[in-house]
Scaffold this motif. Structure first.
Motif: not given
Ligand SMILES: [Fe+2]
Ligand SMILES: [Fe+2]
Length: 208
Positions: A64-65, A68, A98, A124-125, A142
């Protein structure tokens, strides 16, 4: 699209360890484990669990990151090169993009994984309307995974004590929006507003 180079969770974990800082790596491992726990905790079964030997919570948590730590310029450049649409909000604050860039990089690495996983990574952010259980669990994880320094065990228990995964995500979302406002980072993005309205309308969520 280039040929996949990553075929197992262990390979994805090794890639991540070299690609991001130690702190981000530990956060991502924490998100993978917590996404799994959140799905189990709320008894969620209605999502694509396995693909090509990968497990959804592990894959999404680790991936997911990935993007980032890219700079604003790198994110904008990646999106321009790869034809990724960005809203005016994303262009103003490229860090918001991201999620989609992480999803694209994960696809370059592992191949065409399920669309529901792709969507979970993308939103997700900030969140968005129409998130399924996997996307909600990733969003929650998260925020509450064990390395988050601002999170207390009491607060985690409050979230996980919610009646449903929707209510849990709603509590997290409302607190995130408040946190962003208080720190002056940014106002609620359109994705967060859409997620909030969707959860209120579809699941009757209220902050309580
Ligand atoms: Fe993130
Ligand atoms: Fe994260």
């Amino acid at each position: 699209m280039s040929e996949p180079t990553i075929f197992t969770s262990d390979e994805l974990r090794s890639y991540l360890r070299n690609a991001v800082s130690e702190r981000r790596y530990l956060h991502s491992v924490g998100v993978a484990e917590t996404t799994e726990k959140v799905l189990e905790h709320f008894g969620c079964k209605d999502y694509t669990r396995r693909w090509n030997g990968f497990d959804a919570p592990v894959f999404c948590g680790l991936a997911h990151d990935i993007a980032r730590e890219m700079s604003d310029d790198q994110i904008l450049e990646y999106c321009r090169k790869n034809g990724i649409y960005l809203s005016s909000e994303d262009i103003e604050a490229p860090v918001l993009a991201h999620g989609v860039v992480s999803a694209e990089i994960a696809m370059e690495l592992a191949g065409e994984f399920p669309m529901s996983w792709y969507k979970a990574l993308c939103v997700h952010t900030t969140g968005n309307a129409g998130m399924d259980d996997l996307a909600l669990a990733l969003f929650i994880a998260d925020y509450i995974e064990p390395t988050r320094r601002f999170m207390t065990d009491e607060r985690r228990a409050f979230y996980l004590g919610s009646a449903s995964i929707s209510q849990c995500a709603y509590r997290v979302l409302c607190d995130m929006i408040d946190h962003w406002r208080q720190t002056g980072f940014h106002d609620a993005s359109s994705g967060s507003v859409a997620m909030k309205e969707f959860l209120e309308r579809s699941a009757g969520c209220r902050y309580e």
